[in-house]
Design a protein around this motif. Structure first.
Motif, short mmCIF file in Angstrom:
data_model
loop_
_atom_site.label_atom_id
_atom_site.label_comp_id
_atom_site.label_asym_id
_atom_site.label_seq_id
_atom_site.Cartn_x
_atom_site.Cartn_y
_atom_site.Cartn_z
N ASN A 108 37.81 40.32 33.24
CA ASN A 108 39.14 39.96 34.27
C ASN A 108 39.81 38.96 33.47
O ASN A 108 39.29 37.76 33.37
N HIS A 144 42.23 43.96 34.23
CA HIS A 144 40.86 44.11 33.82
C HIS A 144 40.67 44.93 32.39
O HIS A 144 41.62 45.98 32.56
N SER A 194 36.35 35.11 37.01
CA SER A 194 35.44 35.79 37.58
C SER A 194 36.15 37.15 38.14
O SER A 194 37.29 37.31 38.09
N ASP A 195 35.00 38.30 38.19
CA ASP A 195 35.62 39.63 38.70
C ASP A 195 36.31 39.40 39.95
O ASP A 195 37.24 40.45 40.07
N ARG A 196 36.09 38.44 40.80
CA ARG A 196 36.40 38.43 42.15
C ARG A 196 38.06 37.65 42.01
O ARG A 196 38.72 37.95 43.01
N HIS A 248 41.86 37.29 42.11
CA HIS A 248 43.10 38.29 42.37
C HIS A 248 44.15 37.24 42.59
O HIS A 248 44.16 36.39 43.11
N TYR A 280 46.13 37.90 46.07
CA TYR A 280 45.46 37.56 47.32
C TYR A 280 44.51 36.03 47.29
O TYR A 280 44.33 35.54 48.42
N HIS A 281 44.31 35.66 46.03
CA HIS A 281 43.70 34.25 46.29
C HIS A 281 44.82 32.92 46.08
O HIS A 281 44.32 31.84 45.87
#
Length: 245
Positions: free
Chosen positions: A3, A66, A97-99, A101, A104-105
């Motif tokens: 990512n 990604h 990290s993969d999470r 965004h 959204y973050h």
């Protein structure tokens, strides 16, 4: 799968905004996706922290994508900037990290709108500010700006039509500075509706020109009627400064 997070800057003057269009590649997202997809040899979608409209600029837009590419970050950074148009640049590149965004973050965003307030235009600021020849009442505008601080329904200060989504937004800061005829309106908030900043600045300008009373802001916030708010300022004065996570 990696990512990759990018911090980018761009002059939006010749683009149709951030979001990719099916029938036109003159968008920031479209240009980035084209270069990055070519780099990794497969179609790659770029996620942005938010959309900027046609003609709006950015100094700190955040995006992520990604990829399973084994290129180093330095190689990616060099490649992307080599093939992007000169009015778009990647300032920073990191692996996250993969999470993560980028949209959204995002916790809050900082925007600045610039006005050149002098009876003659500036050849140096004309592409990055709105020229207003009549003198503005800055103290009165600062008093008016304080009314926007906090959480409000800002639908009356946006170009949105009817929507089922919440139009409540929180503005934490709205600072007005004036130096050598260049005025800046800096906003920090958790999010902004379509054209919200440009309409708020337009409303402040009308108050600064003594065309509307201070109470006008309260009435728009109470009744939520767009037609009662100020003009929509032109896009070239608006910059996305920073996104906070």
């Amino acid at each position: 799968m990696r990512n990759i997070k990018l911090k980018i800057a761009y002059d939006g003057g010749r683009y149709y905004g951030w979001q990719r269009l099916k029938d036109n590649d003159q968008t920031i997202q479209g240009k980035l996706e084209s270069v990055i997809s070519e780099m990794v040899q497969s179609y790659t979608e770029i996620i942005g922290s938010g959309r900027t409209d046609a003609g709006v600029h950015a100094k700190g837009q955040i995006t992520n994508f990604h990829t399973d590419s084994i290129m180093t970050l330095e190689e990616m950074h060099r490649y992307i900037n080599r093939y992007l148009p000169q009015d778009i640049v990647v300032k920073e590149i990191t692996q996250v990290s993969d999470r993560f965004h980028s949209r959204y973050h995002a916790k809050s965003k900082k925007y600045t709108y610039y006005v050149w307030n002098h009876y003659t235009h500036s050849p140096f600021h004309r592409k990055y500010s709105c020229h207003l020849p009549k003198k503005l009442d800055v103290p009165l505008m600062k008093e008016a700006a304080a009314k926007f601080i906090g959480t409000h329904d800002f639908i009356g200060f946006s170009s949105l039509k009817k929507t089922k989504k919440s139009t409540l937004r929180t503005i934490n800061e709205l600072n007005i500075l004036s130096q050598d005829n260049l005025m800046s309106f800096t906003f920090v908030g958790d999010g902004f509706l379509y054209n919200m900043i440009r309409i708020i600045v337009g409303s402040l300008v009308e108050i600064g020109l003594h065309e509307k009373e201070l109470s006008h802001i309260d009435k728009v916030l109470e009744k939520n009627v767009r037609s009662k708010a100020g003009i929509t300022m032109p896009p070239q004065g608006l910059f996305l400064e920073e996104v906070y996570y």
